[in-house]
Design a protein around this motif. Structure first.
Motif, mmCIF file in Angstrom:
data_model
loop_
_atom_site.group_PDB
_atom_site.id
_atom_site.type_symbol
_atom_site.label_atom_id
_atom_site.label_comp_id
_atom_site.label_asym_id
_atom_site.label_seq_id
_atom_site.Cartn_x
_atom_site.Cartn_y
_atom_site.Cartn_z
ATOM 1 N N LEU A 130 0.834 -1.194 0.000
ATOM 2 C CA LEU A 130 0.000 0.000 0.000
ATOM 3 C C LEU A 130 0.871 1.248 0.000
ATOM 4 O O LEU A 130 1.946 1.276 0.606
ATOM 5 C CB LEU A 130 -0.911 0.028 1.238
ATOM 6 C CG LEU A 130 -1.883 -1.142 1.400
ATOM 7 C CD1 LEU A 130 -2.594 -1.046 2.743
ATOM 8 C CD2 LEU A 130 -2.894 -1.156 0.254
ATOM 9 N N ASP A 131 0.383 2.283 -0.651
ATOM 10 C CA ASP A 131 1.063 3.580 -0.657
ATOM 11 C C ASP A 131 0.192 4.549 0.131
ATOM 12 O O ASP A 131 -0.881 4.942 -0.327
ATOM 13 C CB ASP A 131 1.250 4.081 -2.089
ATOM 14 C CG ASP A 131 2.015 5.404 -2.146
ATOM 15 O OD1 ASP A 131 2.374 5.933 -1.075
ATOM 16 O OD2 ASP A 131 2.231 5.905 -3.268
ATOM 17 N N ILE A 132 0.634 4.918 1.326
ATOM 18 C CA ILE A 132 -0.183 5.794 2.161
ATOM 19 C C ILE A 132 0.402 7.195 2.239
ATOM 20 O O ILE A 132 0.050 7.965 3.150
ATOM 21 C CB ILE A 132 -0.358 5.202 3.578
ATOM 22 C CG1 ILE A 132 0.978 5.165 4.332
ATOM 23 C CG2 ILE A 132 -0.988 3.828 3.506
ATOM 24 C CD1 ILE A 132 0.805 4.813 5.814
ATOM 25 N N ARG A 133 1.288 7.528 1.299
ATOM 26 C CA ARG A 133 1.802 8.894 1.270
ATOM 27 C C ARG A 133 0.639 9.867 1.083
ATOM 28 O O ARG A 133 -0.200 9.683 0.213
ATOM 29 C CB ARG A 133 2.812 9.054 0.131
ATOM 30 C CG ARG A 133 4.139 8.357 0.383
ATOM 31 C CD ARG A 133 5.052 8.455 -0.815
ATOM 32 N NE ARG A 133 4.492 7.757 -1.969
ATOM 33 C CZ ARG A 133 5.075 7.681 -3.160
ATOM 34 N NH1 ARG A 133 6.250 8.271 -3.358
ATOM 35 N NH2 ARG A 133 4.501 7.022 -4.142
ATOM 36 N N GLY A 134 0.601 10.870 1.914
ATOM 37 C CA GLY A 134 -0.478 11.843 1.835
ATOM 38 C C GLY A 134 -1.614 11.572 2.788
ATOM 39 O O GLY A 134 -2.477 12.436 2.987
ATOM 40 N N TRP A 135 -1.648 10.382 3.379
ATOM 41 C CA TRP A 135 -2.703 10.098 4.343
ATOM 42 C C TRP A 135 -2.562 11.014 5.552
ATOM 43 O O TRP A 135 -1.449 11.276 6.029
ATOM 44 C CB TRP A 135 -2.639 8.647 4.807
ATOM 45 C CG TRP A 135 -3.218 7.666 3.831
ATOM 46 C CD1 TRP A 135 -3.421 7.859 2.494
ATOM 47 C CD2 TRP A 135 -3.647 6.332 4.115
ATOM 48 N NE1 TRP A 135 -3.942 6.731 1.929
ATOM 49 C CE2 TRP A 135 -4.101 5.773 2.900
ATOM 50 C CE3 TRP A 135 -3.688 5.562 5.261
ATOM 51 C CZ2 TRP A 135 -4.592 4.472 2.816
ATOM 52 C CZ3 TRP A 135 -4.171 4.257 5.183
ATOM 53 C CH2 TRP A 135 -4.628 3.734 3.971
ATOM 54 N N ASP A 136 -3.684 11.482 6.057
ATOM 55 C CA ASP A 136 -3.699 12.408 7.182
ATOM 56 C C ASP A 136 -3.828 11.626 8.487
ATOM 57 O O ASP A 136 -4.931 11.352 8.957
ATOM 58 C CB ASP A 136 -4.864 13.397 7.031
ATOM 59 C CG ASP A 136 -4.653 14.660 7.827
ATOM 60 O OD1 ASP A 136 -4.098 14.553 8.931
ATOM 61 O OD2 ASP A 136 -5.029 15.743 7.346
ATOM 62 N N ILE A 137 -2.661 11.250 9.054
ATOM 63 C CA ILE A 137 -2.636 10.528 10.332
ATOM 64 C C ILE A 137 -1.762 11.334 11.287
ATOM 65 O O ILE A 137 -0.563 11.463 11.072
ATOM 66 C CB ILE A 137 -2.080 9.112 10.191
ATOM 67 C CG1 ILE A 137 -2.895 8.309 9.171
ATOM 68 C CG2 ILE A 137 -2.070 8.396 11.540
ATOM 69 C CD1 ILE A 137 -2.327 6.932 8.871
ATOM 70 N N CYS A 138 -2.366 11.874 12.323
ATOM 71 C CA CYS A 138 -1.654 12.716 13.281
ATOM 72 C C CYS A 138 -1.190 11.891 14.481
ATOM 73 O O CYS A 138 -1.485 10.697 14.583
ATOM 74 C CB CYS A 138 -2.561 13.852 13.750
ATOM 75 S SG CYS A 138 -3.177 14.910 12.414
ATOM 76 N N HIS A 139 -0.475 12.551 15.387
ATOM 77 C CA HIS A 139 -0.097 11.884 16.633
ATOM 78 C C HIS A 139 -1.361 11.571 17.416
ATOM 79 O O HIS A 139 -2.347 12.312 17.370
ATOM 80 C CB HIS A 139 0.832 12.774 17.459
ATOM 81 C CG HIS A 139 1.404 12.089 18.662
ATOM 82 N ND1 HIS A 139 0.746 12.049 19.871
ATOM 83 C CD2 HIS A 139 2.560 11.396 18.836
ATOM 84 C CE1 HIS A 139 1.473 11.367 20.742
ATOM 85 N NE2 HIS A 139 2.574 10.959 20.146
ATOM 86 N N VAL A 140 -1.337 10.482 18.151
ATOM 87 C CA VAL A 140 -2.539 10.013 18.843
ATOM 88 C C VAL A 140 -3.103 11.071 19.787
ATOM 89 O O VAL A 140 -4.329 11.157 19.982
ATOM 90 C CB VAL A 140 -2.234 8.698 19.603
ATOM 91 C CG1 VAL A 140 -1.248 8.934 20.741
ATOM 92 C CG2 VAL A 140 -3.517 8.048 20.095
ATOM 93 N N ASP A 141 -2.253 11.909 20.368
ATOM 94 C CA ASP A 141 -2.738 12.923 21.310
ATOM 95 C C ASP A 141 -3.658 13.941 20.644
ATOM 96 O O ASP A 141 -4.504 14.549 21.316
ATOM 97 C CB ASP A 141 -1.563 13.653 21.962
ATOM 98 C CG ASP A 141 -0.786 12.759 22.924
ATOM 99 O OD1 ASP A 141 -1.323 11.696 23.302
ATOM 100 O OD2 ASP A 141 0.348 13.112 23.295
ATOM 101 N N GLU A 142 -3.493 14.150 19.345
ATOM 102 C CA GLU A 142 -4.298 15.154 18.655
ATOM 103 C C GLU A 142 -5.739 14.697 18.437
ATOM 104 O O GLU A 142 -6.590 15.492 18.033
ATOM 105 C CB GLU A 142 -3.653 15.519 17.317
ATOM 106 C CG GLU A 142 -2.296 16.193 17.462
ATOM 107 C CD GLU A 142 -1.796 16.764 16.162
ATOM 108 O OE1 GLU A 142 -2.612 17.337 15.411
ATOM 109 O OE2 GLU A 142 -0.589 16.627 15.886
#
Length: 255
Positions: A203-215
Motif C-alpha cells: 500500500l502507498d499511504i503517502r499523503g494520508w492524514d494521520i496525526c499523533h494520537v494525542d491530537e
C-alpha cells in the motif's frame, strides 16, 4: 533464520531494582562467581554477540509473531541473589532487544488489516473533499440566477465532506494508537513508521492524514484533526461568498 536486533547505544541501568548484592568483597584480580541466568532468558533468545562498533551488541532471536506477551524480565530474576548485577543488567538488555522486535511484529500484525480497511475510507474522504472544492469553484461561472441552487449544492457537499472526514478520523486514531504503542515499547530510536508497514503490505499511504494520537483527544471540544481542517476550509469559502454577496448588494443599492 534467527531475527537479530542491534543496540544503537549501550543501555543504562534505569529501571533495574536496587538491591544489596550478597557476593562478598573480592580482590580486584578475582572474578565474582556468577549464577545461572539461562532459566530467565526470553524463550526466543538464541545468543548475543559483539557488534561492529565498540559497545555494540547484537541479539539473536528465533522470531516473533506479535501474538506473544510483551517481553519482560521475569520477576524471579531480580530476586535471584545468585545472579550478579551484570547478569541482571544483561537480562534487561536482552529483553529490551526482544521488545523492539516484538513491537515491530505486533505493529505488522495489527496495522496491516486496518490499513487495508482504511483505503476506501481515505478514498471516500478525498472524493468528498474534491467535490466540495469543485462545487465552490463553480461559483466563478454560475449565473446570478443560479446562485441559490449552487448554494444548495455547496451545503450538500459540505455535509458529505464532514461525514467523510469524521469517518477518516475514526480510523486514523486507531492507526495512530498502534504507532504510539510501538514507540512506547521500542523507543523513538527503533520506531517503525506506518508508511514502512504499508509498503510491505503493498500500500502507498503517502499523503494520508494521520496525526499523533494525542491530537485525537483535543481539549475544549475541539474537533478531531481532519474535521478541524475541513471546518477551517469551509469557513474560508463562506467568508468569500459573504464578501461577494455584500459587494453585489452594494452595487445594486447604488444603481
Amino acid at each position: 533464520m534467527p531475527h537479530t536486533i542491534p543496540l544503537k547505544r549501550p543501555l543504562d541501568d534505569a529501571g533495574l531494582p536496587t538491591r544489596q548484592l550478597t557476593e562478598p568483597e573480592l580482590p580486584a584480580s578475582v572474578t565474582a562467581p556468577e549464577g545461572d541466568a539461562t532459566p530467565y532468558h526470553h524463550p526466543a533468545f538464541v545468543r548475543v554477540e559483539p557488534g561492529h562498533f565498540e559497545g555494540d551488541l547484537v541479539y539473536y532471536f528465533t522470531g516473533f509473531t506479535g501474538r506473544e506477551s510483551e517481553p519482560a524480565v521475569l520477576t524471579a530474576a531480580y530476586a535471584d541473589e545468585t545472579l550478579t548485577h551484570a547478569q541482571v543488567r544483561e537480562l534487561s538488555r536482552q529483553y529490551r532487544s526482544a521488545g523492539v522486535l516484538w513491537s515491530h511484529a505486533r505493529l505488522y500484525l495489527l496495522a496491516v488489516p486496518l490499513l487495508h480497511q482504511a483505503v476506501p475510507v481515505w478514498n471516500e474522504w478525498t472524493a468528498a473533499r474534491d467535490e466540495l472544492r469543485m462545487v465552490f469553484s463553480e461559483f466563478w461561472t454560475t449565473a446570478d440566477s443560479r446562485w441559490k441552487a449552487q448554494l444548495l449544492r455547496l451545503t450538500d457537499a459540505e455535509t458529505a465532506a464532514k461525514q467523510a472526514a469524521r469517518k477518516w478520523d475514526d480510523i486514523a486514531v486507531q492507526l495512530a494508537k498502534l504507532a504510539d504503542d510501538q514507540v512506547h515499547v521500542a523507543g523513538y530510536d527503533n520506531e517503525l513508521p506506518l508508511s514502512d508497514v504499508a509498503q510491505v503490505a503493498g500500500l502507498d499511504i503517502r499523503g494520508w492524514d494521520i496525526c499523533h494520537v494525542d491530537e485525537y483527544t483535543p481539549p475544549f471540544n475541539r474537533p478531531t484533526p481532519l474535521v478541524y481542517d475541513l471546518n477551517s476550509e469551509i469557513k474560508q469559502q463562506r467568508e468569500r461568498l459573504t464578501e461577494v454577496a455584500s459587494l453585489a448588494g452594494d452595487v445594486a443599492a447604488s444603481a
